[in-house]
Enzyme design. Sequence first.
Site, mmCIF file in Angstrom:
data_model
loop_
_atom_site.group_PDB
_atom_site.id
_atom_site.type_symbol
_atom_site.label_atom_id
_atom_site.label_comp_id
_atom_site.label_asym_id
_atom_site.label_seq_id
_atom_site.Cartn_x
_atom_site.Cartn_y
_atom_site.Cartn_z
ATOM 1 C CE LYS A 170 71.867 48.404 2.269
ATOM 2 N NZ LYS A 170 71.268 47.649 3.308
ATOM 3 N NE ARG A 181 72.222 39.842 1.789
ATOM 4 C CZ ARG A 181 71.481 39.736 0.686
ATOM 5 N NH1 ARG A 181 71.624 38.682 -0.109
ATOM 6 N NH2 ARG A 181 70.599 40.669 0.384
ATOM 7 C CB SER A 236 79.431 45.386 2.248
ATOM 8 O OG SER A 236 78.375 44.712 1.585
ATOM 9 C CD GLU A 258 58.952 51.095 -1.489
ATOM 10 O OE1 GLU A 258 58.642 51.550 -0.377
ATOM 11 O OE2 GLU A 258 58.811 49.898 -1.784
ATOM 12 C CE LYS A 292 68.471 46.341 2.266
ATOM 13 N NZ LYS A 292 68.496 45.933 3.680
ATOM 14 C CE1 TYR A 342 80.222 48.654 6.635
ATOM 15 C CE2 TYR A 342 79.750 49.044 4.304
ATOM 16 C CZ TYR A 342 79.389 48.522 5.532
ATOM 17 O OH TYR A 342 78.181 47.880 5.665
ATOM 18 C CE LYS A 359 68.139 39.472 2.932
ATOM 19 N NZ LYS A 359 68.693 40.347 4.004
HETATM 20 N N1 LIG Z 1 68.574 44.235 6.202
HETATM 21 C C1 LIG Z 1 69.864 44.197 6.607
HETATM 22 C C2 LIG Z 1 70.864 45.052 5.915
HETATM 23 N N2 LIG Z 1 71.159 46.288 6.380
HETATM 24 C C3 LIG Z 1 72.212 46.771 5.608
HETATM 25 C C4 LIG Z 1 72.545 45.821 4.650
HETATM 26 C C5 LIG Z 1 73.636 45.895 3.634
HETATM 27 C C6 LIG Z 1 74.745 46.854 3.926
HETATM 28 C C7 LIG Z 1 75.980 46.632 3.116
HETATM 29 O O1 LIG Z 1 76.018 45.810 2.185
HETATM 30 O O2 LIG Z 1 76.968 47.316 3.420
HETATM 31 C C8 LIG Z 1 71.670 44.738 4.812
HETATM 32 C C9 LIG Z 1 71.784 43.504 3.981
HETATM 33 C C10 LIG Z 1 70.620 42.939 3.284
HETATM 34 O O3 LIG Z 1 69.585 43.571 3.117
HETATM 35 O O4 LIG Z 1 70.745 41.785 2.896
HETATM 36 MG MG LIG Z 2 58.277 50.934 1.415
#
Ligand SMILES: NCc1[nH]cc(CCC(=O)O)c1CC(=O)O
Ligand SMILES: [Mg+2]
Length: 331
Positions: free
Chosen positions: A254, A210, A280, A239, A200, A319, A223
Amino acid sequence: MTIGRFPHTRLRRNRRDSFTRRLVRETTLTTDDLIWPIFITEGTGVETDVASMPGVKRVSLDRLAAHVAPAAELDIPALALFPITPPELRDEKGTEAMNPDNLMCRAARLLKQEFPEIGLIGDVALDPYTSHGHDGLIVDGYVVNDPSVEVLKDLALNQAAAGIDIIAPSDMMDGRIGTIRETLDAQGMVDTRIMSYAVKYASAFYGPFRDALGSGGLLKGDKKTYQMDPANSEEALREVALDLAEGADMVMVKPGMPYLDIIQKVREKFAVPTFAYQVSGEYAMMMAAIQNGWLDRDRTILESLLSFKRAGANGILTYFALDAARLLLKG
Ligand SMILES: NCc1[nH]cc(CCC(=O)O)c1CC(=O)O
Ligand SMILES: [Mg+2]
């Protein structure tokens, strides 16, 4: 491999008619590939739009069965649930995550009762529950790893007990898969699956999500100390290797479209169930162009999803799941 030459060899021959195009097609997209992420919210009679994600709703529990019914009818295999926690229930430690009657758990029980055949995927991270919007616990301004894992494991257990079938840790703490697996096993939940958000990235494409959760405004800083640097791909393989060794049943990459190269590498190297999250921001980007009439809606949706399959993904969180399933039915 013998490679023919023009004029004997003409690649356009196989493209000439629909029947040959169908015969030589290398990749297919089916409804079995789709996972539908949904946003659930407190209250009754609530169905609000997410401004940056046209067509996506936040739905309260009394409306949830009606909201999910089309997915059941279309035979979509699984849903990914995302709860929206009101600010007054958020705190520094994300305590609400461990409440057996929190929104997520109530939604899981309701959906299992109404639609026993649909798989439920529970996102495991603290950001929907914390007042600071980070995925773990903060000590002296830093998201600390091992204490966060301790809490995340309780969160996972809480979700599994409520009927979540697939635990999906999205927090990117080191070692959380192993700890969650051990904890589930110790509780006799040996069949609860784990889909790790193994790879991720610290991405700009999560912005609309968010917004949907109301955690964007709360988030202090970024993050980058736990999510991956978009510049790295060798690290992605490490990972995945670690999460598989710790007991992940499936792994995820992701965001999706900007990271097709990573999906391909992961699938080729590990040959394990690999999922992509069309996040998203990807949805928002495509919808903006579709709504402007700049892109053709149906073709854009299907082409974008097919590209994940071609890269090697076994399935996609999107989505567009309902739209895609309807389009696939039409053929
Ligand atoms: N940890 C939470 C999480 N789980 C899925 C998404 C994002 C999904 C999306 O953007 O559709 C996030 C956001 C983030 O890490 O800030
Ligand atoms: Mg890891």
